[in-house]
Design a protein around this motif. Structure first.
Motif, PDB file in Angstrom:
ATOM      1  N   UNK A 389       0.825  -1.212   0.000  1.00 60.26           N
ATOM      2  CA  UNK A 389       0.000   0.000   0.000  1.00 60.26           C
ATOM      3  C   UNK A 389       0.856   1.258   0.000  1.00 60.26           C
ATOM      4  N   UNK A 390       2.081   1.178   0.515  1.00 63.26           N
ATOM      5  CA  UNK A 390       2.968   2.335   0.451  1.00 63.26           C
ATOM      6  C   UNK A 390       3.458   2.564  -0.983  1.00 63.26           C
ATOM      7  N   UNK A 391       3.682   1.484  -1.709  1.00 67.27           N
ATOM      8  CA  UNK A 391       4.049   1.603  -3.128  1.00 67.27           C
ATOM      9  C   UNK A 391       2.906   2.245  -3.904  1.00 67.27           C
ATOM     10  N   UNK A 416       1.921   9.280  13.207  1.00 61.57           N
ATOM     11  CA  UNK A 416       1.140   8.115  13.573  1.00 61.57           C
ATOM     12  C   UNK A 416       1.998   7.032  14.196  1.00 61.57           C
ATOM     13  N   UNK A 417       1.430   6.342  15.214  1.00 62.94           N
ATOM     14  CA  UNK A 417       2.114   5.210  15.823  1.00 62.94           C
ATOM     15  C   UNK A 417       1.873   3.951  15.018  1.00 62.94           C
ATOM     16  N   UNK A 418       2.322   2.825  15.526  1.00 63.67           N
ATOM     17  CA  UNK A 418       2.251   1.576  14.788  1.00 63.67           C
ATOM     18  C   UNK A 418       0.849   1.144  14.421  1.00 63.67           C
ATOM     19  N   UNK A 419      -0.072   1.113  15.399  1.00 68.89           N
ATOM     20  CA  UNK A 419      -1.436   0.676  15.131  1.00 68.89           C
ATOM     21  C   UNK A 419      -2.101   1.605  14.128  1.00 68.89           C
ATOM     22  N   UNK A 420      -1.892   2.917  14.291  1.00 73.98           N
ATOM     23  CA  UNK A 420      -2.485   3.890  13.384  1.00 73.98           C
ATOM     24  C   UNK A 420      -1.969   3.705  11.965  1.00 73.98           C
ATOM     25  N   UNK A 421      -0.673   3.451  11.842  1.00 77.80           N
ATOM     26  CA  UNK A 421      -0.066   3.286  10.526  1.00 77.80           C
ATOM     27  C   UNK A 421      -0.641   2.063   9.818  1.00 77.80           C
ATOM     28  N   UNK A 422      -0.755   0.959  10.535  1.00 81.75           N
ATOM     29  CA  UNK A 422      -1.341  -0.246   9.953  1.00 81.75           C
ATOM     30  C   UNK A 422      -2.785   0.002   9.555  1.00 81.75           C
ATOM     31  N   UNK A 423      -3.519   0.731  10.376  1.00 80.56           N
ATOM     32  CA  UNK A 423      -4.910   1.056  10.086  1.00 80.56           C
ATOM     33  C   UNK A 423      -5.011   1.869   8.803  1.00 80.56           C
ATOM     34  N   UNK A 424      -4.113   2.846   8.636  1.00 80.73           N
ATOM     35  CA  UNK A 424      -4.109   3.667   7.424  1.00 80.73           C
ATOM     36  C   UNK A 424      -3.821   2.818   6.191  1.00 80.73           C
ATOM     37  N   UNK A 425      -2.859   1.893   6.316  1.00 82.98           N
ATOM     38  CA  UNK A 425      -2.499   1.029   5.191  1.00 82.98           C
ATOM     39  C   UNK A 425      -3.668   0.136   4.784  1.00 82.98           C
ATOM     40  N   UNK A 427      -6.880   0.677   5.523  1.00 86.38           N
ATOM     41  CA  UNK A 427      -7.982   1.539   5.076  1.00 86.38           C
ATOM     42  C   UNK A 427      -7.784   2.013   3.640  1.00 86.38           C
ATOM     43  N   UNK A 428      -6.520   2.195   3.242  1.00 92.51           N
ATOM     44  CA  UNK A 428      -6.230   2.632   1.877  1.00 92.51           C
ATOM     45  C   UNK A 428      -6.673   1.589   0.859  1.00 92.51           C
ATOM     46  N   UNK A 429      -6.694   0.325   1.276  1.00 95.43           N
ATOM     47  CA  UNK A 429      -7.102  -0.759   0.376  1.00 95.43           C
ATOM     48  C   UNK A 429      -8.570  -1.133   0.559  1.00 95.43           C
ATOM     49  N   UNK A 430      -9.005  -1.190   1.802  1.00 91.92           N
ATOM     50  CA  UNK A 430     -10.393  -1.557   2.122  1.00 91.92           C
ATOM     51  C   UNK A 430     -10.997  -0.440   2.968  1.00 91.92           C
ATOM     52  N   UNK A 431     -11.837   0.410   2.388  1.00101.48           N
ATOM     53  CA  UNK A 431     -12.429   1.523   3.143  1.00101.48           C
ATOM     54  C   UNK A 431     -13.115   1.031   4.424  1.00101.48           C
ATOM     55  N   UNK A 432     -12.892   1.776   5.504  1.00103.68           N
ATOM     56  CA  UNK A 432     -13.489   1.488   6.804  1.00103.68           C
ATOM     57  C   UNK A 432     -13.012   0.170   7.411  1.00103.68           C
ATOM     58  N   UNK A 433     -11.858  -0.284   6.964  1.00106.88           N
ATOM     59  CA  UNK A 433     -11.310  -1.509   7.557  1.00106.88           C
ATOM     60  C   UNK A 433     -10.950  -1.287   9.022  1.00106.88           C
ATOM     61  N   UNK A 434     -10.798  -0.032   9.419  1.00106.73           N
ATOM     62  CA  UNK A 434     -10.426   0.274  10.798  1.00106.73           C
ATOM     63  C   UNK A 434     -11.417  -0.321  11.800  1.00106.73           C
ATOM     64  N   UNK A 435     -12.673  -0.535  11.344  1.00104.61           N
ATOM     65  CA  UNK A 435     -13.662  -1.166  12.227  1.00104.61           C
ATOM     66  C   UNK A 435     -13.239  -2.603  12.532  1.00104.61           C
TER      67      UNK A 435
END
Length: 536
Positions: A389-391, A416-425, A427-435
């Motif tokens: 997702x960073x690529x 952003x910390x670790x959990x936030x960064x993973x959440x962003x990654x 979420x970038x692929x699957x919207x609202x994955x943070x849930x």
């Protein structure tokens, strides 16, 4: 029963009141910080290698894992098929029965099914339950948070070092889990007491090192109790509450902590049997959910996979990646109490000691699966999603961190910390994955607390006796720290407790080196019993 609950509630009331007052947190933080810094400084004392500071505890872990891999002739790889067969019960008939002639047996020397159950078979949980109980302590927030920071710090190439650490750790787990079963004790009520406290004391006594064994066992028991309150409890509750508050926009984690404490209490009151019954359901579910989501994202971005693999391989051997792979992956991962496979820490051997078996090495082989699942599979999935997702979305620049090791996001400049960064990654692929990620974080934290409560209470009972008073007092303290961890930010207390987890390495690894010939004998005995050489 009602009186007991009333007594517990009465004891907790004043503490719960304090947990809501952040000024108390700040006072504790200010007074405890110098002490925590001093302890951390000793445990994580660095030595310079190629111009880089590497904590000696990490060197001990890596060197020990490499040595055991060579000593046991790559048993981590060679016996992987046996490990999976033992876990699913293929060898249980051999493991749980003897071939002694039973009184009145019409076919003496014949079918094992007509023989009595072996007297040496004791235990409270199955191989699978013991494995999931141990995995529940290691598969956790570090798989989500620790990997993100490690990749951000060391670049994509850190993934290679992470996988290598996982494979090497399999050998260490084999050694410590075998010893955990070999030197365990069985109480009058059938409950099992095992782990480094027992194999250090009893095993070293057999080698005429009884005095050293007692000292090392006492040290380990103290460290495991401290670690259970911090990295195995407060940090887990704190991070789960933080993700929950972020999703729902809440200001306080106190209510979340109370609910979490109640759920934990329901399980830990039943001991290792109840923990095993819960973790054998929760761990596979959360693992499949998280890895499944990662595989979906990888599948959606197959065109990017070759570039991601190229970055991983190309970056594996540059200086920055080496720093990220060893320091980022190992330090961030191990210290965060879950990303690591805890191989060498000794904690998992406490859970594995409760298995139903008469062959100690059977559980040692099963335990070796832990680092493979935790580090090689789950952590690698996290790394691949973040790299891919960073690529695709240019989320952040590698090693672009602030002073607190938070990642500085491109475009927004957010830290952003670790959990936030993973959440962003994700979420970038699957919207609202943070849930879903929030659910995963809570489940990871919950399962980690369950197993660490068992580790801690075993150390507590070793120090204070195996009576009901010791049992109840520890559980009350553990539940109290769940609430404190969720509703406050006692960073120094958590750092201190994490340091105690790593302090467990020193007495444990000394014992592993001295007792590894015993493990070799047990391993050969078990492989002979299951006909391993014939299978080959």
């Amino acid at each position: 029963m009602r009186k007991s609950f009333l007594s517990i509630f009465t004891l907790l009331v004043p503490f719960l009141t304090f947990a809501q007052e952040m000024s108390i947190d700040e006072q504790i933080e200010a007074k405890f910080k110098p002490f925590a810094a001093a302890v951390s400084g000793v445990v994580f004392y660095p030595i310079s290698i190629a111009g880089k500071d590497v904590p000696i505890v990490i060197i001990v872990l890596l060197a020990g894992a490499l040595f055991f891999t060579l000593y046991f002739k790559f048993a981590n790889i060679r016996l992987m098929r046996v490990a999976f067969h033992a876990t699913n019960g293929k060898y249980d008939k051999i493991d749980h029965h003897s071939v002694d002639v039973a009184a009145g047996d019409p076919t003496p020397g014949g079918d094992v099914f007509e023989s009595p159950q072996a007297e040496g078979v004791v235990g409270e949980v199955t191989h699978f339950q013991a494995l999931t109980a141990a995995l529940s302590a290691t598969v956790g927030l570090g798989n989500i948070a620790g990997v993100a920071v490690a990749i951000a710090l060391g670049g994509p190439g850190a993934t290679i070092w992470m996988i290598l650490a996982g494979f090497l750790g399999m050998s260490t787990k084999l050694v410590e889990a075998t010893l955990g079963v070999k030197y365990r004790e069985v109480g009058a009520d059938g409950k099992i007491y095992g782990g480094p406290m027992y194999y250090l004391r009893k095993g070293l006594k057999e080698k005429n090192l009884g005095g050293l064994g007692k000292v090392l066992a006492f040290m380990f028991a103290v460290f495991v109790v401290g670690g259970s309150f911090g990295g195995g409890n407060m940090f887990q509750a704190n991070q789960a509450a933080a993700q929950f508050k972020l999703l729902f926009g809440l200001d306080s984690g106190f209510i979340f902590g109370v609910v979490m404490a109640i759920l934990v209490a329901i399980v830990i009151i039943g001991g290792i049997k109840r923990i095993g019954q819960v973790t054998e359901k929760v761990v596979p579910f959360m693992g499949i959910m998280y890895v499944g989501a990662a595989l979906v994202i990888i599948g959606m971005n197959l065109g990017t996979v070759p570039e991601a693999m190229s970055q991983i391989w190309a970056g594996a051997f540059d200086d920055n990646s080496l720093l990220g792979g060893i320091l980022g992956v190992m330090i961030v991962g191990f210290q965060r109490a879950a990303f690591s496979n805890e191989a060498g820490v000794g904690s998992a051997s406490i859970a594995h000691a409760a298995v139903k078996t008469r062959f100690p090495a059977s559980e040692g082989i099963v335990a070796s699966i832990g680092p493979f699942v935790d580090t090689v599979v789950i952590c690698t999935m996290s790394a691949l999603v973040i790299i891919i997702m960073n690529i695709k979305s240019n989320l952040f620049d590698y090693a672009n961190l602030d002073e607190g090791s938070n990642v500085i996001m491109n475009g927004t400049g957010a830290h952003l910390g670790g959990v936030d960064l993973t959440s962003v990654a994700f979420d970038a692929a699957i919207p609202n994955f943070s849930v879903l990620l929030t659910i995963a974080v809570i489940l990871f934290a919950f399962s980690t607390m369950l197993s660490w409560s068992y580790y801690g209470i075993q150390g507590w009972k070793y120090l204070f006796g195996k009576g009901k008073v010791a049992d109840i007092s520890y559980k009350i303290l553990f539940l109290f720290f769940v609430i404190v961890g969720a509703s406050s930010s006692l960073n120094s207390v958590i750092d201190f407790s994490d340091a105690m987890i790593f302090a467990m390495v020193f007495p444990n690894v000394i014992g592993l080196f001295l007792l590894m010939p015993k493990v070799k004998l047990e391993l050969n005995r078990y492989l002979s019993a299951i006909g391993y050489n014939k299978e080959k």
